[in-house]
Design a protein around this motif. Sequence first.
Motif, PDB file in Angstrom:
ATOM      1  N   ALA A 142       0.832  -1.207   0.000  1.00 49.69           N
ATOM      2  CA  ALA A 142       0.000   0.000   0.000  1.00 49.69           C
ATOM      3  C   ALA A 142       0.862   1.251   0.000  1.00 49.69           C
ATOM      4  N   LEU A 143       1.921   1.241   0.811  1.00 49.45           N
ATOM      5  CA  LEU A 143       2.831   2.391   0.830  1.00 49.45           C
ATOM      6  C   LEU A 143       3.466   2.594  -0.542  1.00 49.45           C
ATOM      7  N   ALA A 144       3.911   1.487  -1.154  1.00 49.91           N
ATOM      8  CA  ALA A 144       4.580   1.576  -2.457  1.00 49.91           C
ATOM      9  C   ALA A 144       3.618   2.051  -3.538  1.00 49.91           C
ATOM     10  N   PHE A 145       2.412   1.519  -3.534  1.00 48.60           N
ATOM     11  CA  PHE A 145       1.439   1.917  -4.554  1.00 48.60           C
ATOM     12  C   PHE A 145       1.007   3.364  -4.370  1.00 48.60           C
ATOM     13  N   GLY A 146       0.907   3.808  -3.123  1.00 49.01           N
ATOM     14  CA  GLY A 146       0.561   5.203  -2.882  1.00 49.01           C
ATOM     15  C   GLY A 146       1.602   6.149  -3.444  1.00 49.01           C
ATOM     16  N   VAL A 147       2.864   5.808  -3.232  1.00 43.52           N
ATOM     17  CA  VAL A 147       3.953   6.622  -3.778  1.00 43.52           C
ATOM     18  C   VAL A 147       3.946   6.572  -5.304  1.00 43.52           C
ATOM     19  N   ALA A 148       3.744   5.379  -5.859  1.00 43.37           N
ATOM     20  CA  ALA A 148       3.759   5.224  -7.321  1.00 43.37           C
ATOM     21  C   ALA A 148       2.640   6.009  -7.987  1.00 43.37           C
ATOM     22  N   SER A 149       1.527   6.204  -7.288  1.00 44.59           N
ATOM     23  CA  SER A 149       0.399   6.928  -7.880  1.00 44.59           C
ATOM     24  C   SER A 149       0.671   8.423  -8.007  1.00 44.59           C
ATOM     25  N   GLY A 150       1.591   8.931  -7.200  1.00 47.25           N
ATOM     26  CA  GLY A 150       1.863  10.353  -7.183  1.00 47.25           C
ATOM     27  C   GLY A 150       1.094  11.104  -6.118  1.00 47.25           C
ATOM     28  N   LEU A 151       0.277  10.386  -5.336  1.00 47.37           N
ATOM     29  CA  LEU A 151      -0.531  11.030  -4.297  1.00 47.37           C
ATOM     30  C   LEU A 151       0.066  10.878  -2.905  1.00 47.37           C
ATOM     31  N   GLY A 152       1.133  10.106  -2.765  1.00 40.04           N
ATOM     32  CA  GLY A 152       1.766   9.929  -1.468  1.00 40.04           C
ATOM     33  C   GLY A 152       1.423   8.600  -0.831  1.00 40.04           C
ATOM     34  N   ALA A 153       2.293   8.161   0.085  1.00 36.97           N
ATOM     35  CA  ALA A 153       2.150   6.837   0.703  1.00 36.97           C
ATOM     36  C   ALA A 153       0.838   6.688   1.442  1.00 36.97           C
ATOM     37  N   GLU A 154       0.358   7.765   2.112  1.00 40.13           N
ATOM     38  CA  GLU A 154      -0.875   7.654   2.890  1.00 40.13           C
ATOM     39  C   GLU A 154      -2.086   7.358   2.001  1.00 40.13           C
ATOM     40  N   ALA A 155      -2.044   7.789   0.734  1.00 40.18           N
ATOM     41  CA  ALA A 155      -3.161   7.517  -0.172  1.00 40.18           C
ATOM     42  C   ALA A 155      -3.304   6.020  -0.415  1.00 40.18           C
ATOM     43  N   GLY A 156      -2.183   5.311  -0.499  1.00 42.36           N
ATOM     44  CA  GLY A 156      -2.243   3.863  -0.644  1.00 42.36           C
ATOM     45  C   GLY A 156      -2.788   3.185   0.592  1.00 42.36           C
ATOM     46  N   MET A 157      -2.420   3.692   1.776  1.00 45.06           N
ATOM     47  CA  MET A 157      -2.901   3.101   3.024  1.00 45.06           C
ATOM     48  C   MET A 157      -4.415   3.278   3.169  1.00 45.06           C
ATOM     49  N   TRP A 158      -4.933   4.486   2.882  1.00 42.24           N
ATOM     50  CA  TRP A 158      -6.369   4.709   3.033  1.00 42.24           C
ATOM     51  C   TRP A 158      -7.161   3.878   2.021  1.00 42.24           C
ATOM     52  N   ALA A 159      -6.598   3.655   0.846  1.00 41.17           N
ATOM     53  CA  ALA A 159      -7.270   2.792  -0.127  1.00 41.17           C
ATOM     54  C   ALA A 159      -7.341   1.351   0.375  1.00 41.17           C
ATOM     55  N   ALA A 160      -6.255   0.876   0.977  1.00 42.63           N
ATOM     56  CA  ALA A 160      -6.249  -0.482   1.525  1.00 42.63           C
ATOM     57  C   ALA A 160      -7.253  -0.615   2.666  1.00 42.63           C
ATOM     58  N   ILE A 161      -7.383   0.425   3.466  1.00 42.97           N
ATOM     59  CA  ILE A 161      -8.352   0.402   4.574  1.00 42.97           C
ATOM     60  C   ILE A 161      -9.778   0.343   4.040  1.00 42.97           C
ATOM     61  N   CYS A 162     -10.094   1.225   3.085  1.00 42.26           N
ATOM     62  CA  CYS A 162     -11.445   1.251   2.514  1.00 42.26           C
ATOM     63  C   CYS A 162     -11.765  -0.065   1.812  1.00 42.26           C
ATOM     64  N   GLY A 163     -10.813  -0.552   1.014  1.00 39.43           N
ATOM     65  CA  GLY A 163     -11.050  -1.802   0.298  1.00 39.43           C
ATOM     66  C   GLY A 163     -11.230  -2.969   1.244  1.00 39.43           C
ATOM     67  N   GLY A 164     -10.385  -3.042   2.278  1.00 33.43           N
ATOM     68  CA  GLY A 164     -10.475  -4.171   3.200  1.00 33.43           C
ATOM     69  C   GLY A 164     -11.787  -4.214   3.948  1.00 33.43           C
ATOM     70  N   ILE A 165     -12.196  -3.104   4.521  1.00 31.45           N
ATOM     71  CA  ILE A 165     -13.399  -3.088   5.361  1.00 31.45           C
ATOM     72  C   ILE A 165     -14.671  -3.154   4.527  1.00 31.45           C
ATOM     73  N   LEU A 166     -14.794  -2.303   3.515  1.00 34.81           N
ATOM     74  CA  LEU A 166     -16.057  -2.183   2.780  1.00 34.81           C
ATOM     75  C   LEU A 166     -16.290  -3.343   1.819  1.00 34.81           C
ATOM     76  N   VAL A 167     -15.248  -3.796   1.121  1.00 26.68           N
ATOM     77  CA  VAL A 167     -15.443  -4.944   0.231  1.00 26.68           C
ATOM     78  C   VAL A 167     -15.620  -6.214   1.051  1.00 26.68           C
TER      79      VAL A 167
END
Length: 578
Positions: free
Chosen positions: A51-76
Amino acid sequence: MSQNNSSQTKFNLKRYLDEFNPWHNIKIMHTNVPNDILSGITIAVIAMPLALAFGVASGLGAEAGMWAAICGGILVGLFGGSHTGVSGPTGPKVVQLAAIIAATKLVSGEPDIGFAMSMVFLSGLVCIVLALMKIGRFIYYTPYSVVSGFMCGIGVIIILLEIPPMLGFATPNSVIGAIKQIPYDIMHEKPHALIVSLATFFTILLWPRITKKQWLPAPLLGLIVGTSIAHLFHFNDIEYIASMPVGMPHLYWPDFTRFGDMIGGAFALAGLCIFDSLLTCLVADNMTNERHNSDREIFGQGIANMACGVVGGVTTATATMRTVANIKCGGKTGLASIVHGLVLLALMLGLAPYASFIPMACLAGILLKVGMDIIDYRVLPVLHRMPFMDSICFWAVLILTISVDLLVAMGVGITIAFVRIVQELGQAYEQNVVNLNEVNRPLPGDVPMPEELKKKVLKLRLEGPLFFGVSDTIYRASSALVDYKYLIIRMARVPMVDMSGAYLLDDIVEKAHQQGAIVFFTGLKPQVERTLERLRIFENVADGNCLETFNDAILRIQEIEGTLSAQQTECETRLSQV
C-alpha cells in the motif's frame, strides 16, 4: 389487477436489490473466526508495504495507498461477492491512476488532488451502476489470450517504472518516460539506492524458498531488511518516504463542476477495477472450488472506491497477492478482509510517522517483485506455438497495454477474438445447404421420396445461432442453388435468431418465390418463432407451411404433388373429351 402488478413489481425489486445486501457476508463471519483473524493480521502485514509503495507510485503519497487499503479491506469485506477476496490498491489500477494524475497536474506541477478524488468517487459510482445492470457475468467470456497479454503488459509496465527508483532516481510519469530515462539512470546510478533495492528484492525472492512459514511474509521481511541496511550504514544520500499525517484523513467532497473532463477517466478506472477484480475472483474460485458473485463484487468495489474518493485514497480492486495469501492462511469469510483493514487503520491512526524511515528504493524493490509475479509465465514457453489469431491477440494486447492504454488494449483484444469467433462460426455453416438429390442415403426415420421428386427439393439445414456473423455465408451458399420447386428450411438446432438472421430468411424466401418455389419451415423453437413473427417474416410463407418435423414437410410436398398430379390428369381427361 393493477394492485397485484404493483405488489409483484415491489416484490421483484426487493428480491433484485437483496442480492447486494451485506447480510450475505455478515451471516457467515462467525464460522471461521480464529483463522480469519489470524489471516487478517497476516494480510495486513503483507498489504502495508504494498500500500505504501502503490501510494507513492500513484503520485498522491504513501498515505493515499494506506487509506485505499483500509477502505477496500473493510467495505469490500462487507459488500463484496467473494468470501476470500481482499481488496486494496493494485498494480494495474495504480498505473492507470498515475497516468491520469500526471496528465491533469496543476500549473505548479502538484497533483490536482480534488479533481483526482472526484474522479475516483465517480468511478465507484459507475461500478455501482454497472453492478445493478448485472454485467459481471461477462468476465467469463474474456479470452485467455486477452487476459494473458494484459497481465504480461501490466507486469512489464511496473518493472520499467521501478527501474529508475531502484537506481536512486524519481519514478517516471509514463512508460515512455521510463524507457527514455533508464539509460541515463544506469550510467549515473546511485550505489546506496541500488544496494537497498537489490537487498529488498532478493530477500523477497529467496525467503519463500528458505521457509514455508506464513507468520513473516516475504514483502514485510524485505521491507525490514532494506530499511535496516539503509539506517545501519547511514545511507543519507537516498530518498525516504515523506512523513504521513497521523489521525483521521482529510476529506474531499466530490466536485463535479468538471464532469466532462473526468467522466472518461472515471469509466477507465471503473472498467479496469471490474476486470482486475473479477480476474482475481476467478483465481480464488479455482483455489477454493467456490463461485463468487460477480455483480456483488462489482457493487462492493463501487462502495469502496466512493469511500476512497472521500478520504483521499487511490483506487481499489481485488488484489491477487493478498487474496491468495488469505486463502493460504486459512481465511474463509469476509471477516479476514475486515480485520486486515482495521489493522491498517490502527497503523494510520497512531503509527504512520514510522513510515518516514522507509527508503524509496526499498519500495521499488518490492514493486519490482510484484511486477515479475504479475507476468503470466504459463504462456511464455508456448508463445511460438500459439494459434495464429491467439498470437495476434496476445501481442496486440501486450503492446497496447504498454504503449497506449489498458482499456484500449482490452477492447482491441476482445474485438480480435470476437472477429475470429464470428469468422469461424460463419465457416461452420457452409456445408449445411444441400439439394436432396445430392444426399446418398436418407437419415433413419426419413420418409422415402421418389428420385424425380428429390430433384425438386432444396434442404437448408441451419445449426447454431442465426446471427449477423453467419448470415452472409448462408445466403451465398443458398444463392448458388437453382432449379428447385420446394425449399425446406430446417431450424430444429437454431436456439436464437437476431434481426440480421431474420431478414436473411426473408431474403431467401423472397428469392425462392421469384423462382416459383414453395417454402417450408420445420422445427422452429418457440423463442425463434416469436422473433420471426414479430418481424413479419411469415407473411410471405403460406399458412400451414411451418411444420414440426422434416418428415411433415416431405409428406406435405407429396400431398401437393399428388394434388397437382390429379389436377393435371383431370385436365388432360377433359381435353381428350373435347
